[in-house]
Design a protein around this motif. Sequence first.
Motif, PDB file in Angstrom:
ATOM      1  N   GLY A  98     -10.534   1.529   6.734  1.00  0.00           N
ATOM      2  CA  GLY A  98      -9.279   1.495   5.992  1.00  0.00           C
ATOM      3  C   GLY A  98      -9.367   2.257   4.692  1.00  0.00           C
ATOM      4  O   GLY A  98      -8.444   2.989   4.315  1.00  0.00           O
ATOM      5  N   LEU A  99     -10.487   2.114   4.001  1.00  0.00           N
ATOM      6  CA  LEU A  99     -10.671   2.838   2.736  1.00  0.00           C
ATOM      7  C   LEU A  99     -10.734   4.338   2.982  1.00  0.00           C
ATOM      8  O   LEU A  99     -10.078   5.125   2.286  1.00  0.00           O
ATOM      9  CB  LEU A  99     -11.944   2.341   2.047  1.00  0.00           C
ATOM     10  N   ILE A 103      -5.801   3.755   3.040  1.00  0.00           N
ATOM     11  CA  ILE A 103      -4.811   2.678   3.157  1.00  0.00           C
ATOM     12  C   ILE A 103      -4.943   1.768   1.932  1.00  0.00           C
ATOM     13  O   ILE A 103      -5.809   0.896   1.859  1.00  0.00           O
ATOM     14  CB  ILE A 103      -5.007   1.884   4.471  1.00  0.00           C
ATOM     15  N   LYS A 104      -4.094   2.013   0.942  1.00  0.00           N
ATOM     16  CA  LYS A 104      -4.134   1.256  -0.315  1.00  0.00           C
ATOM     17  C   LYS A 104      -3.307  -0.022  -0.182  1.00  0.00           C
ATOM     18  O   LYS A 104      -2.198  -0.005   0.364  1.00  0.00           O
ATOM     19  CB  LYS A 104      -3.586   2.107  -1.458  1.00  0.00           C
ATOM     20  N   THR A 105      -3.843  -1.136  -0.695  1.00  0.00           N
ATOM     21  CA  THR A 105      -3.172  -2.428  -0.539  1.00  0.00           C
ATOM     22  C   THR A 105      -2.992  -3.122  -1.887  1.00  0.00           C
ATOM     23  O   THR A 105      -3.572  -2.725  -2.903  1.00  0.00           O
ATOM     24  CB  THR A 105      -3.977  -3.349   0.392  1.00  0.00           C
ATOM     25  N   ILE A 114       0.348  -3.408   2.475  1.00  0.00           N
ATOM     26  CA  ILE A 114       0.082  -1.984   2.297  1.00  0.00           C
ATOM     27  C   ILE A 114       1.004  -1.406   1.225  1.00  0.00           C
ATOM     28  O   ILE A 114       2.224  -1.569   1.285  1.00  0.00           O
ATOM     29  CB  ILE A 114       0.261  -1.231   3.626  1.00  0.00           C
ATOM     30  N   ILE A 117      -0.356   5.104   1.821  1.00  0.00           N
ATOM     31  CA  ILE A 117      -1.327   5.707   2.728  1.00  0.00           C
ATOM     32  C   ILE A 117      -1.444   7.191   2.381  1.00  0.00           C
ATOM     33  O   ILE A 117      -0.433   7.859   2.136  1.00  0.00           O
ATOM     34  CB  ILE A 117      -0.904   5.524   4.200  1.00  0.00           C
ATOM     35  N   GLN A 138      -7.210  -3.577   7.857  1.00  0.00           N
ATOM     36  CA  GLN A 138      -7.926  -3.514   6.589  1.00  0.00           C
ATOM     37  C   GLN A 138      -7.468  -2.354   5.716  1.00  0.00           C
ATOM     38  O   GLN A 138      -6.861  -1.390   6.186  1.00  0.00           O
ATOM     39  CB  GLN A 138      -9.427  -3.384   6.834  1.00  0.00           C
ATOM     40  N   GLY A 139      -7.774  -2.461   4.427  1.00  0.00           N
ATOM     41  CA  GLY A 139      -7.504  -1.404   3.466  1.00  0.00           C
ATOM     42  C   GLY A 139      -8.380  -1.631   2.245  1.00  0.00           C
ATOM     43  O   GLY A 139      -9.434  -2.258   2.341  1.00  0.00           O
ATOM     44  N   TYR A 140      -7.911  -1.139   1.098  1.00  0.00           N
ATOM     45  CA  TYR A 140      -8.659  -1.366  -0.133  1.00  0.00           C
ATOM     46  C   TYR A 140      -7.679  -1.515  -1.293  1.00  0.00           C
ATOM     47  O   TYR A 140      -6.575  -0.961  -1.276  1.00  0.00           O
ATOM     48  CB  TYR A 140      -9.634  -0.213  -0.407  1.00  0.00           C
ATOM     49  N   ASN A 141      -8.076  -2.304  -2.300  1.00  0.00           N
ATOM     50  CA  ASN A 141      -7.172  -2.548  -3.429  1.00  0.00           C
ATOM     51  C   ASN A 141      -7.539  -1.694  -4.639  1.00  0.00           C
ATOM     52  O   ASN A 141      -8.405  -0.814  -4.560  1.00  0.00           O
ATOM     53  CB  ASN A 141      -7.141  -4.038  -3.787  1.00  0.00           C
ATOM     54  N   SER A 157      -1.029  -1.951  10.394  1.00  0.00           N
ATOM     55  CA  SER A 157      -1.726  -0.705  10.079  1.00  0.00           C
ATOM     56  C   SER A 157      -1.167   0.456  10.901  1.00  0.00           C
ATOM     57  O   SER A 157      -0.898   1.548  10.377  1.00  0.00           O
ATOM     58  CB  SER A 157      -3.229  -0.839  10.385  1.00  0.00           C
TER      59      SER A 157
END
Length: 401
Positions: A98-99, A103-105, A114, A117, A138-141, A157
């Motif tokens: 995800g990172l 994919i920013k969350t 989300i 992207i 999944q993603g990343y914050n 996603s």
Amino acid sequence: MNKTTVLKFGGSSVSTIEKIKSISTSLKDRVEKGEKLIVVVSAMGKTTDSLLNQVNQITSNPDVRELDTLLAIGEQTTISLMAITLNDIGVKSRSLTGLQAGIKTFGQHTKSKIADIDSIFLKNELNEFDVLVVAGFQGYNENLEITTLGRGGSDTSAVALAASLNAPCEIYTDVTGVFSTDPRIFPNAKKLEQVSYEEMLELSALGAGVLETRCVEIAKNYNVPLYLGKTLSEEKGTWIMESSNLLEKKIVTGAALDKDILHVTLSCKDCSTMFVKDLFDKLDEFGVNIDMISQVISNNIINISFTCKDTDRNFLNRSLENLSTSYPNIDCSIDSSCCKVSIVGSGMRDVSGVAARAFRTLCKNGIEFLQVTTSEISISFALKKDDGKEAIRLLCLEFNI
């Protein structure tokens, strides 16, 4: 660039190496016909359940940041295995977490949403590779921490990726499409060739487990053509689309049963209406998604009842613990023996008597309900869990769905 399509495969579809190989062969056929593919995958089979079982051997209240880090392992295993398989059969592929996919969350760990992207990065990668295999869920914050998107997160996603690339999205699982209700509950349920975004949104939000609510919402907001079908099957699935494109609008399209709800009742004596505001502020602060709500004020006592998902139990408990510091005299009961039964149909807008038929059907068969809520295209009942399946059966027969 060649046509780009986003495909998503659920956990049961990729549960073995043999299934991953079969899917990879079908992807190779599509690539050879000129498509570029982004393939979103879930964790293999029961991997996520296995990881959660390991956590439960340690604690019933794990740190959610660490839980996200752990659960992301499942999807990362699948993307690596599929990319290895595709490259081995001559399809130029790359796996992306995800990172890595950008994919920013934002929001709470284990139930993030989300925010954005990096579509430019993905387009550049598709210039070099024929298939990008992306970890769903999944993603990343903003702190570069791994985050997960909660139930149905891989669907979310996939549709978000399709929206960012202005591409269609195909979701493949172990069912052949969207049915009027769960065939395991009502075997005569009819498969729908088409269903509107708004009907699918209602069905998903009210407990139909085929598609997660957020993924349908994104598809509707960005007009993403969305298809649901069975993995590697020739049988026709279901298209989810704008209601204006439907060939037929039914009074009642489908029925949903949600067995995983909590019915919460709070009583506060000598409280002002600020209690209600503070209650829902706390629930919002901890990300508890509330559905049915009713309020009664009698003899200077405020009684509030609402329903929420059982999966939000920990967040609910934390909300109520925080609230009790300001309102120590709250009486609270949490009933987990309830379910929610709903009927949905865009035709309800134009036809009277649907609610009367639903009430009559339940009442004459001795099924009692605790709460009722409605929207323009749905009616939902909170019932005792033991009555849920029979209520679905009776309503499906009543409305011929």
